[in-house]
Design an enzyme around this catalytic site. Structure first.
Site, PDB file in Angstrom:
ATOM      1  N   ASP A  14      11.474 -16.477 -14.449  1.00 47.20           N
ATOM      2  CA  ASP A  14      11.620 -15.414 -15.449  1.00 47.20           C
ATOM      3  C   ASP A  14      10.548 -14.342 -15.344  1.00 47.20           C
ATOM      4  OD1 ASP A  14      13.789 -16.855 -16.657  1.00 47.20           O
ATOM      5  OD2 ASP A  14      12.329 -18.137 -17.646  1.00 47.20           O
ATOM      6  N   GLU A 174      21.612 -12.672 -21.340  1.00 43.97           N
ATOM      7  CA  GLU A 174      20.202 -12.901 -21.698  1.00 43.97           C
ATOM      8  C   GLU A 174      19.316 -11.916 -20.949  1.00 43.97           C
ATOM      9  OE1 GLU A 174      20.165 -17.030 -20.625  1.00 43.97           O
ATOM     10  OE2 GLU A 174      19.917 -16.642 -18.494  1.00 43.97           O
TER      11      GLU A 174
HETATM   12  C1  6LW Z   1      15.302 -18.156 -20.005  1.00 43.66           C
HETATM   13  C2  6LW Z   1      16.620 -17.595 -19.742  1.00 43.66           C
HETATM   14  C3  6LW Z   1      16.773 -18.119 -18.425  1.00 43.66           C
HETATM   15  O1  6LW Z   1      14.736 -17.900 -21.199  1.00 43.66           O
HETATM   16  O2  6LW Z   1      16.257 -19.349 -18.403  1.00 43.66           O
HETATM   17  O3  6LW Z   1      17.120 -17.525 -16.255  1.00 43.66           O
HETATM   18  C4  6LW Z   1      15.629 -19.551 -19.633  1.00 43.66           C
HETATM   19  N1  6LW Z   1      17.202 -17.406 -17.483  1.00 43.66           N
HETATM   20  O4  6LW Z   1      16.719 -16.255 -19.699  1.00 43.66           O
HETATM   21  C5  6LW Z   1      14.478 -20.452 -19.447  1.00 43.66           C
HETATM   22  O5  6LW Z   1      13.616 -19.959 -18.442  1.00 43.66           O
END
Ligand code: 6LW
Length: 498
Positions: A14, A174
């Site tokens: 991330d 996300e």
């Molecule tokens: C993070 C989410 C994700 O918050 O994995 O790859 C989660 N994306 O965006 C945990 O790292």
């Protein structure tokens, strides 16, 4: 020059990046490990040096008994008006918060909480105002990016949370980030989940509040169609403009074990791909929208050489920067010296989602040899664990049993807890443990003071992968002691990558 991916190897997921003066800074998530949110600096975008963490105090982050892959989720790192801000989610308590510092090499503030749910918070600064985004869902349960304005001193919401963009229909919308470029607001996000279907998508608007029009060729970056390619799960990125005006995306991805072995155990790592703005204001990323293992670029000055640290020892690493604990450590059980480590065990074992006596360093590449001398001064067990989570770890240790010592190799793969081998070593209380890692296997052997050496067996790497264990972390090479009477000295640690 030639750039090789990943640019930061091992469990550093991330990535979020910002620039202050002529230096770039990058932050990653850290889940159940402490300290939280590793930070790196770079002058050239290619060579990254770890400099510390944003969450270094118990008061900043609740990690007690958080489940594995809970705790600290994806951060956003920003620099505004001489001050650094890092916002993240404690996924276990489901709280979004930010911390700030005027000295990124020093301590960060206490957390300031924001009353907006979801994960993957973002901060966007404009004209003295600060906007906060995270993912959430609309009235129909569909994923959406939410935005509100906040007071950057108190964290108070100044406006209600409003839906901004619903993404392109991929699951798990996300990782939102907002950018302003040439009069356009770009809202970039990730979709598809952080596994093989991961991708980066974006939309743009003339207004910060939308409506946002999706890029017609989304996803702008993904490796989901590159079956068998080493780099998979490309997504969750952040944009940065370099000193020369070029744009780049730093994003996560993982390296699968082999072409036909679609498992990864090294965690999600940091990858780099070029971004190009077109005349119509849309941007493209990577090489035909994919991230590749190496590429030529003239965007980085020719004199820059991509370097890589190949050898890690107690002497050339820093405990507080390169090493990590499982949740909050009980400090009295760790004596950290320049050249040796003394661990005192407790009743907490590696099989518990708790804080056993454990200090570890990330496994950063497939091919490695790890060696360490371990001396057990009392009873109990101490050694090296290749640790994915409390249900998936390979423990290689010296153990005291019936007034004698033995070397033990124990494989923990879910419900299967198997002692692969025990070798009695009489009254020898000190051994050198050796682990050879390759893409597919770990090989375990040890050596006694008299030069006698013995191989204990091998174990497949894939059973420590996220595809087997679940979750968002990667293998950590942990040094540990278990049992309340156990005291162990570790010395001559060497982890060397080929
Ligand atoms: C993070 C989410 C994700 O918050 O994995 O790859 C989660 N994306 O965006 C945990 O790292």
């Amino acid at each position: 020059m030639q750039i090789t991916n990943p640019v930061i190897k091992g469990f550093y997921p991330d990535p979020s990046i910002c620039k202050a003066g002529d230096t770039y800074y990058l932050a990653c998530s850290s889940m159940q490990y402490f300290p939280g949110v590793p930070l790196f600096e770079s002058k050239d975008l290619i060579n990254w040096r770890p400099i510390g963490h944003a969450l270094t105090r118990r008061s900043q982050i609740m990690l007690d008994k958080v489940n594995s892959s809970g705790g600290v989720f994806a951060p956003t790192l920003r620099y505004n008006d001489g001050r650094f801000y890092m916002t993240t989610t404690n996924d276990t308590t489901r709280q979004n918060f930010f911390v700030w510092t005027d000295d990124i090499y020093g301590e960060w503030s206490e957390p300031i909480y924001i009353d907006q749910g979801g994960i993957d918070p973002d901060l966007y600064f404009e004209d003295g105002k600060v906007y906060f985004m995270s993912n959430g869902s609309d009235d129909n349960g569909r994923g959406v990016i939410l935005q509100c304005q906040i007071d950057i001193v108190t964290g108070q919401k100044l406006t209600p949370s409003r839906p901004l963009w619903q993404g392109t229909g991929g699951r798990f919308l996300e990782s939102p980030h907002m950018y302003l470029m040439n009069g356009w607001y770009y809202l970039m996000a990730a979709e598809g989940g952080t596994e093989f279907g991961h991708m980066v998508t974006y939309a743009r608007s003339k207004s910060l509040h939308g409506p946002f029009e999706p890029y017609p060729h989304n996803p702008v970056l993904t490796n989901r169609n590159l079956g068998g390619y080493e780099i998979q799960a490309v997504g969750h990125g952040d944009l940065i403009q370099d000193q020369g005006g070029n744009w780049w995306i730093f994003h996560l991805g993982f390296r699968q074990i082999g072409k036909w072995i679609p498992y990864h155990h090294l965690g999600r790592e940091v990858f780099l791909a070029p971004v190009t703005f077109r005349e119509d204001g849309w941007f493209t990323a990577g090489h035909n929208g994919t991230t590749v293992t190496s590429f030529e670029t003239n965007r980085i000055p020719e004199h820059v050489v991509q370097q890589e640290q190949k050898v890690y020892t107690f002497e050339n690493t820093t405990w507080a920067i390169d090493w990590c604990y499982l949740r909050h450590p009980h400090d009295q059980n760790y004596k950290l010296h320049n050249d040796r480590l003394t661990l005192t065990g407790t009743e907490v074992t590696l099989d518990q989602a708790d804080s056993p006596t454990f200090i570890g360093i990330r496994q950063k590449d497939f091919n490695a040899s790890v060696a360490c001398n371990v001396a057990l001064t009392q009873s109990g067990e101490a050694g090296i664990t290749l640790y994915m989570d409390e249900n998936h770890h390979y423990d290689f240790a010296i153990r005291h049993a019936d007034d004698q010592y033995e070397v033990i190799l124990r494989l923990n793969i879910g419900d299967i807890k198997h002692v692969q081998q025990t070798v009695p070593i009489g009254t020898n209380s000190q051994v050198q443990l050796l682990v050879e890692a390759s893409h597919e296997r770990y090989t375990f052997s040890f050596q006694l003071d008299d030069g006698q050496s013995l191989e204990l067996g091998t174990a497949q790497t894939k059973y420590l992968s996220s595809e087997v264990a679940g979750g968002f972390t990667g293998v950590i090479i942990g040094l540990y002691a278990v049992h309340e009477d156990a005291e162990a000295q570790f010395s001559s640690f060497v982890c060397e990558y080929q």
